[in-house]
Scaffold this motif. Sequence first.
Motif, PDB file in Angstrom:
ATOM      1  N   ALA A 126      49.761  29.275  45.360  1.00 31.08           N
ATOM      2  CA  ALA A 126      49.411  28.779  43.747  1.00 31.08           C
ATOM      3  C   ALA A 126      47.876  28.519  43.599  1.00 31.08           C
ATOM      4  O   ALA A 126      47.468  27.649  44.392  1.00 31.08           O
ATOM      5  N   LEU A 127      47.555  29.149  42.809  1.00 35.11           N
ATOM      6  CA  LEU A 127      45.910  28.846  42.262  1.00 35.11           C
ATOM      7  C   LEU A 127      45.918  28.126  40.835  1.00 35.11           C
ATOM      8  O   LEU A 127      46.002  28.667  39.917  1.00 35.11           O
ATOM      9  N   PRO A 128      45.666  26.710  41.265  1.00 36.81           N
ATOM     10  CA  PRO A 128      45.359  25.953  39.899  1.00 36.81           C
ATOM     11  C   PRO A 128      44.172  26.269  39.254  1.00 36.81           C
ATOM     12  O   PRO A 128      43.042  26.584  39.880  1.00 36.81           O
ATOM     13  N   SER A 129      44.213  25.963  37.927  1.00 38.44           N
ATOM     14  CA  SER A 129      42.785  26.137  37.145  1.00 38.44           C
ATOM     15  C   SER A 129      42.012  24.867  37.602  1.00 38.44           C
ATOM     16  O   SER A 129      42.398  23.852  38.081  1.00 38.44           O
ATOM     17  N   GLU A 130      40.544  24.976  37.372  1.00 38.19           N
ATOM     18  CA  GLU A 130      39.691  23.972  37.900  1.00 38.19           C
ATOM     19  C   GLU A 130      39.680  22.861  36.994  1.00 38.19           C
ATOM     20  O   GLU A 130      39.197  21.632  37.365  1.00 38.19           O
ATOM     21  N   LYS A 169      47.252  29.393  37.240  1.00 39.65           N
ATOM     22  CA  LYS A 169      46.703  30.708  36.706  1.00 39.65           C
ATOM     23  C   LYS A 169      47.385  31.692  37.465  1.00 39.65           C
ATOM     24  O   LYS A 169      47.856  32.716  36.787  1.00 39.65           O
ATOM     25  N   THR A 170      47.359  31.757  38.732  1.00 38.38           N
ATOM     26  CA  THR A 170      47.841  32.819  39.559  1.00 38.38           C
ATOM     27  C   THR A 170      48.999  32.116  40.434  1.00 38.38           C
ATOM     28  O   THR A 170      48.903  31.000  41.182  1.00 38.38           O
ATOM     29  N   THR A 171      49.843  32.731  40.808  1.00 39.39           N
ATOM     30  CA  THR A 171      51.311  32.482  41.546  1.00 39.39           C
ATOM     31  C   THR A 171      51.547  33.803  42.408  1.00 39.39           C
ATOM     32  O   THR A 171      51.663  35.053  41.739  1.00 39.39           O
ATOM     33  N   GLY A 202      55.075  45.428  49.192  1.00 40.66           N
ATOM     34  CA  GLY A 202      54.271  44.492  48.412  1.00 40.66           C
ATOM     35  C   GLY A 202      54.833  43.038  48.411  1.00 40.66           C
ATOM     36  O   GLY A 202      55.279  42.712  49.266  1.00 40.66           O
ATOM     37  N   TYR A 203      54.203  42.279  47.223  1.00 38.15           N
ATOM     38  CA  TYR A 203      54.545  40.865  46.992  1.00 38.15           C
ATOM     39  C   TYR A 203      54.584  40.599  45.716  1.00 38.15           C
ATOM     40  O   TYR A 203      54.443  41.523  44.793  1.00 38.15           O
ATOM     41  N   PHE A 204      55.072  39.399  45.160  1.00 37.64           N
ATOM     42  CA  PHE A 204      55.195  39.071  43.878  1.00 37.64           C
ATOM     43  C   PHE A 204      53.742  38.465  43.429  1.00 37.64           C
ATOM     44  O   PHE A 204      53.490  37.485  44.129  1.00 37.64           O
ATOM     45  N   HIS A 205      53.219  38.951  42.340  1.00 35.41           N
ATOM     46  CA  HIS A 205      52.120  38.484  41.790  1.00 35.41           C
ATOM     47  C   HIS A 205      51.968  38.255  40.452  1.00 35.41           C
ATOM     48  O   HIS A 205      52.223  39.100  39.550  1.00 35.41           O
ATOM     49  N   LEU A 206      51.846  37.020  39.699  1.00 30.53           N
ATOM     50  CA  LEU A 206      52.243  36.425  38.763  1.00 30.53           C
ATOM     51  C   LEU A 206      50.926  35.891  38.000  1.00 30.53           C
ATOM     52  O   LEU A 206      50.182  35.022  38.709  1.00 30.53           O
ATOM     53  N   GLU A 207      50.156  36.315  36.870  1.00 35.91           N
ATOM     54  CA  GLU A 207      49.132  35.890  36.142  1.00 35.91           C
ATOM     55  C   GLU A 207      49.718  35.336  34.951  1.00 35.91           C
ATOM     56  O   GLU A 207      50.272  35.882  34.187  1.00 35.91           O
ATOM     57  N   SER A 208      49.293  34.042  34.748  1.00 41.64           N
ATOM     58  CA  SER A 208      49.622  33.284  33.297  1.00 41.64           C
ATOM     59  C   SER A 208      49.264  34.150  32.129  1.00 41.64           C
ATOM     60  O   SER A 208      49.658  34.030  31.114  1.00 41.64           O
TER      61      SER A 208
END
Length: 661
Positions: A254-258, A265-267, A384-390
Motif C-alpha cells: 500500500a502506497l499512502p499519499s504524502e 493512492k495505490t494498492t 499477474g497481480y491485483f493493482h488498484l489506483e484510487s
Amino acid sequence: MAKSLHQRLSLYVNGDESYIFVPAEPVGARPLVVHRNSGDIVLDSPNAPIPTSAKRSNKTVYGILGLIALSLSEYVIVITGREQRGKLLGHPIYRAVDFDILPLDPSASVSSPPHAVEAHLLALVKSHLSSGSFLFSYDFDITRRLQAQYVAREKDEGRAFWEIADDRFFWNKFLQSRFMDITASNPSNDLSSYILPVIYGSFDIRLSSLNGRSVQLALISRRSRFRAGTRYFRRGVDEEGHVANFNETEQIVALPSESDPDDFKTTLGFVQIRGSVPVFWAEVNTLRYKPDLQIMDLQESVEATRRHLQEQVSLYGDQSLVNLVDQKGYEKPVKEAYERYVAEAKVPQVKYQYFDFHNECKHMRWDRIGLLIDSLRDDLLRDGYFHLESSKPEPIKWQLGTVRTNCMDNLDRTNVAQAAIARWTLELQLKAAGLLADNDKVENHEDLTQHLRELWSDHADLISRAYAGTGALKTDFTRTGKRTRAGAFDDFKKSAVRYFKNNYFDGARQDAYDLITGTWIPRKGPSSATFLVNDNRPLIIRAVPYALLFSLFMVLAGLTLPRSSNYSLFYYFVLWLSLLALSVTFVFIYGIDYVSWPRLLPPTDIINYSGPGYRSGDHGKGLGLDVGKLKAGASAQWMAHGLRRDKHLEEIELGTRKRID
C-alpha cells in the motif's frame, strides 16, 4: 459497506438465569441475552434495564467467538484480551490473546468439571484457544483477499460480515452456527452485530521506504478450516476435494499519499496458495523417524483430485502446480501419485511444474531457487497481480491465476519457494507503480529487503507451529538470504522437537482441531465418550514402558550410587541392560501402540489399509502380523474399542457426519 460489529461489550452475570452482553456503543444498542437454563439466545429491547441481581464482570469482552456443546453443558466462548497487530489500509487488525469460557448449565464448572470426560473436552478447547493464532477485524473482512472484496463490493453492501466471509477461512463458523441459524430464521432477532468472523492465520505489516516514498508492506495468511489438523494426522485430500494444511497467503503493498498516511493512492495484492498433495495418502507414525508412507489407490481418487483442482480454478483462475517433493527415495511415490492423478483428472487451466529442490539447492546453494522462478516466469507474467489506483474507476491489473506450491509438509521448502516468488512479483509491482526503475532491484534497497525477509520468516514460523508444532526449518535463508551452518544446526534441533511432538503430543492437538471445527460433535452425556479418558490397550502394552523406565533407573543407580561391597556388578548390569534392551525393542516392534493417536476420530482405516496402493513398510505392528487380516482385536484397534457402536457414533468415526456449513 458491511454491517458494523460491536467492538466492546460489558458482561453481566445474572446468577443462574442469564448472561447479558451490553455493547459500549452505539448508545442504545440492543443487549444480547443468553438464557442459561433454556439455552435461548435473544436480543433485549433497546436501553433495557439491567436486572439489579446481575453482577458486572471486571473484564471487557471484545467479541464472542461462539458457542460449543460438550458432554454436560454448552459454553459461550468470549474474547477477553486482544492485541492490535497493525492497520491494514487503515483498518485495525487484532489478534485474540485471552478467552473466557462461560458455562450455560448452572451446575457446570470450567475450573473443576464434575466428570473426567467433560474435563478432557474442556482441556482440548482451552489448549486450542491458547495455542492458536486467531485474527479479526471489526470493520474489514480479513477472510477474503483484496481482489475478491473488490469484485463483490456492490453485492456486499449492507450485508453482515458473517454473510460475506470466505467459507473456507471462517474458522469459528461452527461455533457461530447457533447465532447464524437464529438470525436466518428470525430477522427480528438479528444477531449479526455479535457474529465476529475469526481467521486462524498470521498478519504482519511493516512501514518501509523506497526512493523517498513511504511503502506499507503487509503479509496475511488464512488457514482453511476444512481438513484442518496436525502434520501426520491430516494429510492428502478428502472426497470433497479439501486438502490438509491449505493456506492462502496474500502479500499487500500500500502506497499512502504524502499528505495523509491513511489515504492510499495505490494498492497492490499478490496471492499464493499451498496445500497437501491432493491424493489419498498418509504417513503412519511408528516411532521411527520416518513414518510408514501409505498411498491409497481408491475408486474415488481421481474424482477427489479433480474436485480440488476445479475448486482452485473456479476461485483463483489458472493454476501453476509447483511440486517440490523429492523424486528419489522415500518421497518418490508421492510425486508419482500426484503426477498420475493430475494427468488423469484432466482439469483445464492447470499446469504441472516439478522442481527438484534438494538436488538443485544441495550444498546450501539456495540461491538456485532462482531456477524455479525462471521456469515460472511466463506463468507469473500471464497471471499477474491485483493493482488498484484510487484515481482510476477500475483496477489497472487483475490477478488471473495463482501458483499452488507443495512439498511433503507444505512448510519448509514451500516457504522458501513462496518467498522467492513473492519477492520477484514485488519487484514487478514496484516498477509498475513507478517506485523502482527498470534497471533496479529490490535487493538493492536494504530496508525494504529486510522487512520483506522478516515478514516471510515470521509467517513461515506461524504456519509451521500450527501444523508441525515448531517453527519452520530453513528460515535462516528466508531471513538473511544465505544458508548457514548455524541455521542447519537449528533445523536439526527443531526436527528433534517435531519428532517428539508429532509422536507423543499431536493426538490431543488433532482432537482439539476436530472439536472446535465441528468435525466431531460430542453426544449429550459423558458416558458415551469414556473412551477419551480410559486406556483400553492390552496390559502388556501398558506395562512395558514401566519396565523400561525401571530398568533404566536400575542401570543408572548401579553407575552412580556408592557401593557397599567388593562384589562384581557384572551380572547386575547384564540383567538390567538386557531388560532395558528388550523393553526398547518391544516398544519399537509395537510402536503404533505407543503413538499418541487422536481419540475422537482415530485413523484406524488408514493404519489398517490393505487395498491397492503403495506402502513403504509395515513397521510397529508387532511380529508376524498379517496386515490384510487385521480385525477388531488386532494391534492398534484398541483406539476404537471405547466407542459405542450405535449408528450415530459409527457415522462420526467414519467421517460421514458433516460439519455444519
